[in-house]
Design an enzyme around this catalytic site. Sequence first.
Site, PDB file in Angstrom:
ATOM      1  CG  HIS A 192      -7.627 -35.658  46.951  1.00  0.00           C
ATOM      2  ND1 HIS A 192      -8.573 -34.921  47.624  1.00  0.00           N
ATOM      3  CD2 HIS A 192      -7.539 -36.844  47.614  1.00  0.00           C
ATOM      4  CE1 HIS A 192      -9.028 -35.624  48.658  1.00  0.00           C
ATOM      5  NE2 HIS A 192      -8.422 -36.792  48.669  1.00  0.00           N
ATOM      6  CD  GLU A 240      -9.016 -28.748  54.971  1.00  0.00           C
ATOM      7  OE1 GLU A 240      -9.125 -27.659  55.570  1.00  0.00           O
ATOM      8  OE2 GLU A 240      -8.685 -28.842  53.768  1.00  0.00           O
ATOM      9  CB  CYS A 242      -4.402 -22.584  52.321  1.00  0.00           C
ATOM     10  SG  CYS A 242      -4.351 -23.242  50.649  1.00  0.00           S
ATOM     11  CB  SER A 291      -3.032 -32.190  44.314  1.00  0.00           C
ATOM     12  OG  SER A 291      -3.491 -31.825  45.589  1.00  0.00           O
TER      13      SER A 291
END
Length: 316
Positions: free
Chosen positions: A50, A135, A204, A276
């Site tokens: 993104h 996701e 994460c 990103s």
Amino acid sequence: METVSPRRKIDLLIAAPRGFCAGVDRAIRIVELALERYGAPVYVRHEIVHNRYVVDGLKAKGAVFVEHLDDVPDDLPVIFSAHGVPKSVPEAASARGLEYLDATCPLVSKVHRQAEKMVTEGRHILFVGHRGHPEVIGTFGQVPEGTISLVETAADAEAIEVNDPGNLAFLTQTTLSVDDTSEIVTILKRRFPAILAPKGEDICYATSNRQAAVKSIAGKCDVVLVIGAPNSSNSLRLVEVAQRSGCVAHLVQRGLDVDLAWFDGARTVGITAGASAPETLVREVIDRLAERFELTEREVVTATEGIAFKLPKALQ
């Protein structure tokens, strides 16, 4: 003779870690290597990551981004984005004889495998995430319909009803707010003491590290700039983290988005970038600030990242 006013001084705190994570690096590299191997065009289902700057750069090299597999011509390779896809997508690609490369972040794939295992064990999954995010759609698509329910907020966690409280598990989207997720999980564990937690943390390492880095600088800043896309979950969470620390925070995609009036009276400004966003955009934003202010830059490092993920065998 006209007198030139001296530029006002601003202390610039640059958060580290920031920007690209290992999953994003891997996904972009997959597209670049596929272009080298197959030649243009190479089709990508959904934005590979993104970030408009990254996507436009890959378009210029010959990548074509589509939202549906039906938009991919026969006999051309297709790449699945870093966010992951439902099982039905690679199955449909195989049925058409399309060669495909899966750029799903390995940490997202880990969540997928855990979802499959939990359902196989007869558990219903409560999934903490944001409705409509790729996701979330991808994870729901790993298991049979009706075996997973979405929990978006603490209020949802308080209200959700389940048929069998003794056979529950929870998983989370990888790019959530650490603090918000902790609150939701605490509620789920209180309401359903037997609920099974995932093995290891689902959020994460890159998301957690970037949020911790922002927390370390935001309390010292008058304004924080987060470089990222408006559809980037981890970037939006960085804005929220900064705001909760008591400072003004703005999401910008690049230097031209920066309004210099935001910094009237500001003495200390923080900068970070979502997972990103490439480092070149960080420098672009800093250059924009330097047009008006005399900057003293200081990088504030809270963690060091050395993680790298393997490429698909077809590209090794």
